[in-house]
Design a protein around this motif. Structure first.
Motif, PDB file in Angstrom:
ATOM      1  N   ARG A 156      10.931  17.313 -25.794  1.00  0.00           N
ATOM      2  CA  ARG A 156      11.186  17.284 -23.891  1.00  0.00           C
ATOM      3  C   ARG A 156      10.363  17.325 -22.988  1.00  0.00           C
ATOM      4  O   ARG A 156      10.034  17.074 -22.669  1.00  0.00           O
ATOM      5  CB  ARG A 156      12.456  18.474 -23.697  1.00  0.00           C
ATOM      6  CG  ARG A 156      13.949  18.246 -23.441  1.00  0.00           C
ATOM      7  CD  ARG A 156      14.869  19.247 -22.970  1.00  0.00           C
ATOM      8  NE  ARG A 156      14.149  20.333 -23.424  1.00  0.00           N
ATOM      9  CZ  ARG A 156      15.050  20.900 -24.283  1.00  0.00           C
ATOM     10  NH1 ARG A 156      15.489  20.530 -25.466  1.00  0.00           N
ATOM     11  NH2 ARG A 156      14.824  22.576 -24.654  1.00  0.00           N
ATOM     12  N   TRP A 157       8.938  18.640 -23.069  1.00  0.00           N
ATOM     13  CA  TRP A 157       7.848  18.229 -22.590  1.00  0.00           C
ATOM     14  C   TRP A 157       7.351  16.853 -22.700  1.00  0.00           C
ATOM     15  O   TRP A 157       7.047  17.210 -21.835  1.00  0.00           O
ATOM     16  CB  TRP A 157       7.219  20.471 -22.824  1.00  0.00           C
ATOM     17  CG  TRP A 157       6.083  20.739 -22.697  1.00  0.00           C
ATOM     18  CD1 TRP A 157       5.516  21.467 -21.210  1.00  0.00           C
ATOM     19  CD2 TRP A 157       4.957  19.631 -23.289  1.00  0.00           C
ATOM     20  NE1 TRP A 157       4.649  20.623 -21.506  1.00  0.00           N
ATOM     21  CE2 TRP A 157       4.001  20.132 -21.839  1.00  0.00           C
ATOM     22  CE3 TRP A 157       4.444  18.566 -24.390  1.00  0.00           C
ATOM     23  CZ2 TRP A 157       2.004  20.171 -22.554  1.00  0.00           C
ATOM     24  CZ3 TRP A 157       3.095  18.165 -24.495  1.00  0.00           C
ATOM     25  CH2 TRP A 157       1.976  19.037 -23.371  1.00  0.00           C
ATOM     26  N   ARG A 158       6.856  17.071 -23.717  1.00  0.00           N
ATOM     27  CA  ARG A 158       6.401  15.510 -24.626  1.00  0.00           C
ATOM     28  C   ARG A 158       7.304  14.806 -23.773  1.00  0.00           C
ATOM     29  O   ARG A 158       5.824  14.125 -22.908  1.00  0.00           O
ATOM     30  CB  ARG A 158       6.206  15.587 -25.709  1.00  0.00           C
ATOM     31  CG  ARG A 158       5.335  14.225 -25.904  1.00  0.00           C
ATOM     32  CD  ARG A 158       3.607  14.385 -25.844  1.00  0.00           C
ATOM     33  NE  ARG A 158       3.021  12.595 -25.881  1.00  0.00           N
ATOM     34  CZ  ARG A 158       2.434  12.178 -24.919  1.00  0.00           C
ATOM     35  NH1 ARG A 158       2.842  12.665 -23.657  1.00  0.00           N
ATOM     36  NH2 ARG A 158       2.331  10.770 -25.657  1.00  0.00           N
ATOM     37  N   ASN A 159       8.100  14.731 -23.089  1.00  0.00           N
ATOM     38  CA  ASN A 159       8.558  13.367 -22.634  1.00  0.00           C
ATOM     39  C   ASN A 159       8.120  12.931 -21.269  1.00  0.00           C
ATOM     40  O   ASN A 159       8.341  12.388 -21.080  1.00  0.00           O
ATOM     41  CB  ASN A 159      10.156  13.106 -22.709  1.00  0.00           C
ATOM     42  CG  ASN A 159      10.520  12.694 -24.828  1.00  0.00           C
ATOM     43  OD1 ASN A 159       9.720  11.956 -24.665  1.00  0.00           O
ATOM     44  ND2 ASN A 159      11.817  12.562 -24.942  1.00  0.00           N
ATOM     45  N   GLN A 160       8.400  13.833 -20.453  1.00  0.00           N
ATOM     46  CA  GLN A 160       7.739  14.339 -18.742  1.00  0.00           C
ATOM     47  C   GLN A 160       6.346  14.365 -19.180  1.00  0.00           C
ATOM     48  O   GLN A 160       6.343  13.713 -17.150  1.00  0.00           O
ATOM     49  CB  GLN A 160       8.787  16.283 -19.146  1.00  0.00           C
ATOM     50  CG  GLN A 160      10.108  16.715 -18.709  1.00  0.00           C
ATOM     51  CD  GLN A 160      10.044  17.926 -19.040  1.00  0.00           C
ATOM     52  OE1 GLN A 160       9.005  18.964 -18.761  1.00  0.00           O
ATOM     53  NE2 GLN A 160      11.574  18.113 -18.477  1.00  0.00           N
ATOM     54  N   ARG A 161       5.499  14.222 -20.030  1.00  0.00           N
ATOM     55  CA  ARG A 161       4.592  13.792 -19.881  1.00  0.00           C
ATOM     56  C   ARG A 161       3.710  12.041 -19.780  1.00  0.00           C
ATOM     57  O   ARG A 161       3.224  12.076 -19.826  1.00  0.00           O
ATOM     58  CB  ARG A 161       3.383  14.981 -20.021  1.00  0.00           C
ATOM     59  CG  ARG A 161       3.978  16.492 -19.334  1.00  0.00           C
ATOM     60  CD  ARG A 161       3.474  17.627 -19.855  1.00  0.00           C
ATOM     61  NE  ARG A 161       3.641  18.814 -19.662  1.00  0.00           N
ATOM     62  CZ  ARG A 161       4.527  19.034 -19.285  1.00  0.00           C
ATOM     63  NH1 ARG A 161       5.507  18.882 -19.493  1.00  0.00           N
ATOM     64  NH2 ARG A 161       5.017  20.339 -18.306  1.00  0.00           N
ATOM     65  N   CYS A 162       4.323  11.657 -20.851  1.00  0.00           N
ATOM     66  CA  CYS A 162       4.476  10.776 -21.830  1.00  0.00           C
ATOM     67  C   CYS A 162       3.513   9.432 -20.493  1.00  0.00           C
ATOM     68  O   CYS A 162       4.745   9.730 -19.283  1.00  0.00           O
ATOM     69  CB  CYS A 162       5.080   9.743 -22.668  1.00  0.00           C
ATOM     70  SG  CYS A 162       6.943  10.061 -21.834  1.00  0.00           S
ATOM     71  N   HIS A 163       3.571   8.517 -21.615  1.00  0.00           N
ATOM     72  CA  HIS A 163       2.756   7.037 -19.975  1.00  0.00           C
ATOM     73  C   HIS A 163       3.040   6.372 -21.310  1.00  0.00           C
ATOM     74  O   HIS A 163       2.969   6.265 -22.236  1.00  0.00           O
ATOM     75  CB  HIS A 163       1.071   7.572 -19.910  1.00  0.00           C
ATOM     76  CG  HIS A 163       1.400   8.511 -18.458  1.00  0.00           C
ATOM     77  ND1 HIS A 163       1.488   8.606 -17.337  1.00  0.00           N
ATOM     78  CD2 HIS A 163       0.342   9.447 -18.846  1.00  0.00           C
ATOM     79  CE1 HIS A 163       1.410  10.089 -17.020  1.00  0.00           C
ATOM     80  NE2 HIS A 163       0.444  10.281 -17.853  1.00  0.00           N
TER      81      HIS A 163
ATOM     82  N   TYR B 176       9.908  21.019 -27.380  1.00  0.00           N
ATOM     83  CA  TYR B 176       8.640  20.013 -27.369  1.00  0.00           C
ATOM     84  C   TYR B 176       8.519  18.644 -26.867  1.00  0.00           C
ATOM     85  O   TYR B 176       7.819  18.411 -26.303  1.00  0.00           O
ATOM     86  CB  TYR B 176       7.897  20.298 -28.652  1.00  0.00           C
ATOM     87  CG  TYR B 176       6.633  19.507 -28.817  1.00  0.00           C
ATOM     88  CD1 TYR B 176       5.290  19.741 -27.740  1.00  0.00           C
ATOM     89  CD2 TYR B 176       6.801  18.286 -29.672  1.00  0.00           C
ATOM     90  CE1 TYR B 176       4.227  18.662 -27.619  1.00  0.00           C
ATOM     91  CE2 TYR B 176       6.374  16.809 -29.028  1.00  0.00           C
ATOM     92  CZ  TYR B 176       5.094  17.528 -28.534  1.00  0.00           C
ATOM     93  OH  TYR B 176       3.823  16.485 -28.855  1.00  0.00           O
TER      94      TYR B 176
END
Length: 97
Positions: A69-76, A67
């Motif tokens: 890793r998934w979140r870090n790829q989409r964070c701003h 989760y």
């Protein structure tokens, strides 16, 4: 934004923040829901832990890491928080006992 944990107000922290152009904005006491990190913990719990029955700690750890890793790829970056808000410069006294 940070909670009122004692080390946040230490001289070396304040000096470092001043030197790096960082403004610490403290959440009111008992208002953890205002702290962004709390929403991140809630998301981890919701997406990786709720309703789960992992067979091992390793499997649970893998789900949490997946989760994150998934979140870090989409964070701003969060920017311009509470511009002009009283939380930055309150004109009222805190409730103290």
């Amino acid at each position: 934004m940070c909670d009122n944990y004692g080390p946040h107000g230490k001289a070396e922290v304040v000096d470092w923040c001043t030197d790096h152009g960082i403004e610490l904005v403290y959440t009111p006491t008992n208002a953890s829901w205002l702290n962004w990190i709390e929403s991140e913990f809630t998301a981890v719990r919701y997406f990786a832990l709720n309703g789960s029955d992992y067979p091992s700690h390793s499997a649970q750890q893998a789900a949490i890491a997946g989760y994150i890793r998934w979140r870090n790829q989409r964070c701003h970056p969060k920017r311009h928080f509470a511009i002009g808000s009283k939380i930055r410069q309150p004109d009222y006294l805190p409730n103290v006992a």
